[in-house]
Design a protein around this motif. Structure first.
Motif, PDB file in Angstrom:
ATOM      1  N   GLU A  28      -2.780  11.515  -1.729  1.00 49.14           N
ATOM      2  CA  GLU A  28      -2.617  11.400  -0.055  1.00 49.14           C
ATOM      3  C   GLU A  28      -2.418  10.022   0.348  1.00 49.14           C
ATOM      4  N   VAL A  29      -1.449   9.737   1.352  1.00 52.52           N
ATOM      5  CA  VAL A  29      -1.041   8.457   1.526  1.00 52.52           C
ATOM      6  C   VAL A  29      -1.120   8.399   3.175  1.00 52.52           C
ATOM      7  N   GLU A  30      -1.836   7.470   3.534  1.00 53.33           N
ATOM      8  CA  GLU A  30      -1.720   7.370   5.125  1.00 53.33           C
ATOM      9  C   GLU A  30      -1.041   6.047   5.463  1.00 53.33           C
ATOM     10  N   ALA A  81       6.440   4.484   6.194  1.00 50.38           N
ATOM     11  CA  ALA A  81       7.152   5.501   5.352  1.00 50.38           C
ATOM     12  C   ALA A  81       8.675   5.347   4.957  1.00 50.38           C
ATOM     13  N   ARG A  82       9.273   5.160   6.360  1.00 48.88           N
ATOM     14  CA  ARG A  82      10.775   4.652   6.219  1.00 48.88           C
ATOM     15  C   ARG A  82      11.154   3.595   5.423  1.00 48.88           C
ATOM     16  N   GLN A  83      10.353   2.356   5.897  1.00 47.67           N
ATOM     17  CA  GLN A  83      10.508   1.356   4.998  1.00 47.67           C
ATOM     18  C   GLN A  83      10.184   1.351   3.458  1.00 47.67           C
ATOM     19  N   PHE A  84       9.100   2.225   3.169  1.00 48.79           N
ATOM     20  CA  PHE A  84       8.693   2.337   1.798  1.00 48.79           C
ATOM     21  C   PHE A  84       9.891   3.268   1.017  1.00 48.79           C
ATOM     22  N   PHE A  85      10.650   3.943   1.593  1.00 48.10           N
ATOM     23  CA  PHE A  85      11.753   4.657   0.757  1.00 48.10           C
ATOM     24  C   PHE A  85      12.933   4.192   1.226  1.00 48.10           C
ATOM     25  N   GLY A  86      12.928   2.890   1.911  1.00 46.20           N
ATOM     26  CA  GLY A  86      14.118   2.192   2.108  1.00 46.20           C
ATOM     27  C   GLY A  86      15.392   2.705   2.894  1.00 46.20           C
ATOM     28  N   LEU A  87      14.871   3.729   4.053  1.00 46.70           N
ATOM     29  CA  LEU A  87      15.559   4.114   4.849  1.00 46.70           C
ATOM     30  C   LEU A  87      16.057   3.233   6.240  1.00 46.70           C
TER      31      LEU A  87
END
Length: 82
Positions: free
Chosen positions: A6-8, A14-20
């Motif tokens: 689980e990640v909060e 989240a967009r930055q983490f996935f490179g979006l």
């Protein structure tokens, strides 16, 4: 084997983490344009705007108005007799 993680994080994180790409500036520009168009259309459907468009369809002088109403009345009377 089953593993739960689980990640909060915020949507931005989240967009930055996935490179979006960051679409917030584009979204703000589009929403501003949509808002401007909606306000323009709302002015067209304001009571004053609707009244002006309806009155533009009618005759401008009282005599023309009387002729238009009498023509409509006689047309309606002729249809009911048939």
């Amino acid at each position: 084997m089953k593993c739960t993680l689980e990640v909060e994080c915020t949507p931005l994180e989240a967009r930055q983490f996935f490179g979006l790409p960051d679409l917030q500036p584009l979204q703000a520009t589009i929403l501003a344009e949509v808002e401007k168009k909606m306000l323009t259309e709302m002015e067209r459907f304001s009571p004053e705007g609707v009244l002006k468009s309806w009155l533009s369809m009618f005759a401008q002088s009282p005599e023309q108005m009387q002729q238009a109403f009498s023509k409509m009345m006689f047309t309606g009377l002729n249809r009911t007799k048939s």
